[in-house]
Design a protein around this motif. Structure first.
Motif, short mmCIF file in Angstrom:
data_model
loop_
_atom_site.label_atom_id
_atom_site.label_comp_id
_atom_site.label_asym_id
_atom_site.label_seq_id
_atom_site.Cartn_x
_atom_site.Cartn_y
_atom_site.Cartn_z
N GLU A 198 0.83 -1.21 0.00
CA GLU A 198 0.00 0.00 0.00
C GLU A 198 0.87 1.25 0.00
O GLU A 198 0.55 2.25 -0.65
N SER A 199 1.96 1.20 0.75
CA SER A 199 2.86 2.35 0.87
C SER A 199 3.87 2.37 -0.27
O SER A 199 4.54 1.36 -0.55
N ASP A 201 6.61 4.01 -0.18
CA ASP A 201 7.94 3.92 0.43
C ASP A 201 8.38 2.46 0.55
O ASP A 201 9.56 2.14 0.32
N ASP A 202 7.47 1.57 0.90
CA ASP A 202 7.80 0.15 1.01
C ASP A 202 8.13 -0.45 -0.36
O ASP A 202 9.04 -1.28 -0.49
#
Length: 484
Positions: A198-199, A201-202
């Protein structure tokens, strides 16, 4: 250990019958051939396989996770498809300059340039992991694509320069094996390492991890070539290589003349088109696999990667199997037609299983499809060498891959547009029709075995000398292989 080939009168008569050569058709007299087979040939091949694997693994790096890449970078699926198509586009544009470099500089310098570019491109991509840096990823990917021009044409060249005649097809197929191993790792590692988080950044952390792994492997390949790879053994490993070198020494023709001759070789041009159509379909399936699979199976990114892995892994087995078959039987035309027909059948089975939404059947059909369609890669290289001997092996291979690039780009664009506009059914129909046309071209292509014929003529001439010597076989007229 020294192995001396002893030839009897019965073998002489058999050779005469098979080649249909009369005494009036004998070749110009040539001196005794000094041949030597080096054990280090396997090291040279292994280094090449690592190099080509590190390069080809990056081809499908972004396309196999298209849905994730479009989210992270905010680009269209067509832009992601172009990361795959850039390999084909750069190949078509730069392959002849690259082949010229190979002919003039030799294998070692060519591989140093290629692995250097491959390493540079991989490291550039480590700086691309920010949502606004897709252009950096594309630049790095383009440098890697440029390096591919120093990869794909070389399996036949390495086989001819380092391996005895009885291992030519096997060595070529193993070179293709390394290329396919890299692609399989690209299919496997991308979906496993980069998850659809979802992120953003991940996702970025996963992409960074993937880029660093690829860069380290590319650096190792560069170091191996720089330290260990040698250009060519002092003595040729086969009669055909010895004759090839003598022919080029006598003619000393320009690079452009070779290209001109190949362009006039109608049979070879037909082979290029049938080969290009087959591998163009393979490239289209590989590039669009994520989008086609997700149209029927939700959240199937990892399954799509595993299916691509199944296609390439079984293709590796097919390449080696067909190489061994050719070395044992020399039935090039029959093998090519059979493999092409089964590729078409596999594509039909693959299309039906996806449209029915039966996942286990998709895996089974992918295994069948990969064994024959991906396995045809090595077979096509062997056919081109037989058709064009004694030309330099990398130039016919360049022609093969140019047609593959052209057909691949064309099919990816057309079928990608069809996929977005009308779904995947028209895409499956189109892919099957392309393979059907390629099969027809393969059937009507004339069977040529120039390299086989050249070897038989050398053997006949040596046997004719032996027949004239009633007291025994002079040592200078024997074909001697030193295995060192």
């Amino acid at each position: 250990m020294t192995i001396v080939e002893d030839r009897s009168l019965s073998e002489t008569l058999a050779t005469k019958d098979s080649t249909k050569i009369t005494k009036s058709e004998e070749l110009d007299d040539i001196g005794p051939l000094k041949l030597k087979v080096y054990k280090k040939r396997w090291l040279m091949l292994a280094i090449y396989m690592i190099y080509t694997g590190s390069n080809s693994s990056q081809w499908i790096e972004y396309s196999i996770i298209t849905n994730i890449v479009t989210r992270y970078y905010g680009v269209s699926s067509l832009m992601v498809d172009w990361t795959s198509m850039s390999f084909m586009a750069f190949y078509a544009v730069f392959i002849f300059p690259a082949s010229y470099v190979t002919d003039r500089c030799g294998l070692r310098r060519t591989l140093i340039i290629g692995t250097g570019l491959n390493c540079l491109g991989a490291w550039i991509k480590t700086f691309s992991v920010q949502p606004d840096r897709f252009h950096v990823a594309f630049v790095g990917h383009s440098v890697v694509a440029l390096a591919q021009t120093m990869v794909l044409p070389l399996p036949g060249r390495i086989a001819a320069q380092w391996f005895p005649f009885t291992e030519h097809s096997t060595a070529t197929s193993l070179g293709i094996f390394g290329y396919q191993l890299g692609i399989s790792l690209g299919f496997l590692l991308g979906p496993i390492i980069v998850k659809n988080h979802e992120s953003l950044d991940d996702i970025g952390k996963d992409l960074s991890r993937l880029c660093w792994i690829v860069a380290v492997v590319a650096t190792i390949a560069f170091a191996l070539v720089l330290i260990l790879f040698q250009d060519e053994p002092k003595l040729p490993p086969s009669e055909t290589r010895a004759l090839q070198k003598m022919s080029r020494t006598k003619k000393k023709e320009e690079f452009a003349m070779t290209i001109k001759r190949l362009c006039k070789h109608k049979n070879f041009i037909m082979l290029c088109n049938s080969y290009g159509l087959n591998n163009g379909v393979l490239n289209a399936v590989s590039t669009l696999l994520n989008q086609i699979f997700l149209a029927h199976f939700v959240n199937g990114e990892e399954d799509a990667g595993r299916i691509g892995l199944a296609i390439t892994l079984t293709g590796m087995a097919g390449s080696v199997s067909f190489g061994i078959i050719l070395d044992k039987t020399h039935k090039f035309k029959e093998t090519a037609v059979t493999v092409y027909f089964l590729s078409l059948f596999g594509q039909i089975l693959f299309a039906v299983s996806i449209c029915l939404g039966i996942k286990w059947m998709v895996y089974v059909s992918a295994i069948f499809l990969g064994f024959f369609m991906s396995g045809y890669l090595a077979l096509g290289f062997d056919l081109s060498i037989e058709f064009t001997y004694p030309e330099s092996e990398n130039i016919p291979a360049a022609f093969l891959n140019i047609t593959t690039s052209i057909y691949g780009i064309t099919q990816i664009i057309i079928f990608g547009l069809l996929l977005n506009a009308y779904g995947d059914i028209p895409v499956h129909i189109g892919l099957c029709l392309v393979l059907l046309f390629g099969l027809i071209l393969t059937v009507i292509t004339k069977d040529e075995q120039r390299r086989q014929d050249a070897r038989k003529k050398v053997q006949y001439q040596e046997l004719a000398k032996i027949e004239k010597n009633v007291d025994g076989v002079p040592e200078t007229n024997q074909l001697t292989y030193n295995i060192n």
